[in-house]
Design an enzyme around this catalytic site. Structure first.
Site, PDB file in Angstrom:
ATOM      1  N   GLY A  46       0.826  -1.194   0.000  1.00 36.86           N
ATOM      2  CA  GLY A  46       0.000   0.000   0.000  1.00 36.86           C
ATOM      3  C   GLY A  46       0.865   1.250   0.000  1.00 36.86           C
ATOM      4  N   GLN A  51       3.154   9.886   1.088  1.00 33.58           N
ATOM      5  CA  GLN A  51       4.400   9.114   0.990  1.00 33.58           C
ATOM      6  C   GLN A  51       5.154   9.374  -0.306  1.00 33.58           C
ATOM      7  OE1 GLN A  51       2.423   5.221   2.192  1.00 33.58           O
ATOM      8  NE2 GLN A  51       4.427   5.027   3.142  1.00 33.58           N
ATOM      9  N   CYS A  88       5.982  -0.129   7.225  1.00 32.19           N
ATOM     10  CA  CYS A  88       5.600   0.985   6.364  1.00 32.19           C
ATOM     11  C   CYS A  88       6.787   1.341   5.479  1.00 32.19           C
ATOM     12  CB  CYS A  88       5.206   2.182   7.233  1.00 32.19           C
ATOM     13  SG  CYS A  88       4.746   3.653   6.302  1.00 32.19           S
ATOM     14  N   LEU A  89       6.527   1.616   4.210  1.00 35.16           N
ATOM     15  CA  LEU A  89       7.626   1.954   3.295  1.00 35.16           C
ATOM     16  C   LEU A  89       8.352   3.235   3.725  1.00 35.16           C
ATOM     17  CD1 LEU A  89       6.022   1.126  -0.178  1.00 35.16           C
ATOM     18  CD2 LEU A  89       7.699  -0.222   1.112  1.00 35.16           C
ATOM     19  N   HIS A 130      -4.237   1.217   7.700  1.00 34.64           N
ATOM     20  CA  HIS A 130      -2.899   1.809   7.685  1.00 34.64           C
ATOM     21  C   HIS A 130      -2.813   2.943   6.670  1.00 34.64           C
ATOM     22  CE1 HIS A 130       1.658   1.421   7.848  1.00 34.64           C
ATOM     23  NE2 HIS A 130       1.466   2.128   6.752  1.00 34.64           N
ATOM     24  N   GLU A 131      -3.292   2.685   5.453  1.00 26.44           N
ATOM     25  CA  GLU A 131      -3.172   3.692   4.390  1.00 26.44           C
ATOM     26  C   GLU A 131      -4.088   4.886   4.628  1.00 26.44           C
ATOM     27  OE1 GLU A 131      -0.646   3.442   2.607  1.00 26.44           O
ATOM     28  OE2 GLU A 131      -0.255   1.344   3.063  1.00 26.44           O
ATOM     29  N   HIS A 134      -2.662   7.367   6.936  1.00 30.90           N
ATOM     30  CA  HIS A 134      -1.681   8.273   6.325  1.00 30.90           C
ATOM     31  C   HIS A 134      -2.357   9.564   5.836  1.00 30.90           C
ATOM     32  CE1 HIS A 134       2.220   6.313   6.232  1.00 30.90           C
ATOM     33  NE2 HIS A 134       1.730   5.189   5.741  1.00 30.90           N
TER      34      HIS A 134
HETATM   35 NI    NI Z   1       2.665   3.351   5.589  1.00 28.62          NI
END
Ligand code: NI
Length: 157
Positions: A46, A51, A88-89, A130-131, A134
């Site tokens: 995701g 991000q 998380c990226l 999670h997304e 953000h």
């Molecule tokens: Ni994330």
């Protein structure tokens, strides 16, 4: 398509609320395609607008069932509870334990502005939570009950 830079921990944009998308044009389509490509290249499931440095309510998800493009997503329902291990990226190498709803119902728009709804369970529900967080400037570490220790990280591999 193009790979975009993934914003990392320490950049304030990760802590800010995103604005809704109001224009459904070629630029939005390009952004969504770039996000999907960037997410795949980074082996993520995701990715959210902030991000890639864009303060707009856009998310791409792919848990192995194809790319989902979610514009202005919102929860209609959340129920149940599950314990998740999240990374998380934007926080490479860090993982934490979170508690998330086990089932969610989502309303979102596609790249053309058409509204659609879907329901998700288990891992997909976790990724949606999670997304979407953000988009409100919330990172998983603030949700985490605790972070995994180096030993636990070893066992994840
Ligand atoms: Ni994330």
């Amino acid at each position: 398509m193009a790979i975009r830079n993934i914003v990392k921990d320490g950049d304030d944009i990760l802590l800010k609320t995103c604005r809704p998308v109001t224009v459904f044009d070629a630029k939005l389509a390009q952004l969504l395609e770039d996000m999907a490509e960037t997410m795949h290249e980074a082996d993520g499931v995701g990715l959210a607008g902030p991000q890639v440095g864009i303060r707009r309510r856009v998310v791409t998800i792919d848990i192995g069932e194809g790319v989902m493009e979610l514009v202005n997503p919102e929860f209609l329902e959340q129920s149940g509870k599950q314990e998740c291990v999240e990374g998380c990226l934007s926080f490479p190498g860090e993982y934490g334990i979170t508690t998330r709803p086990k089932h969610v119902k989502v309303r979102a728009q596609d790249r053309h502005g058409n509204t659609f709804e879907f329901e998700a369970d288990d891992f997909l529900a976790n990724v949606c939570c999670h997304e979407f967080d953000h988009l409100d400037g919330i990172v998983f570490k603030t949700r985490a009950v605790r972070m995994l220790s180096p030993e636990e990280l070893e066992n994840l591999k």
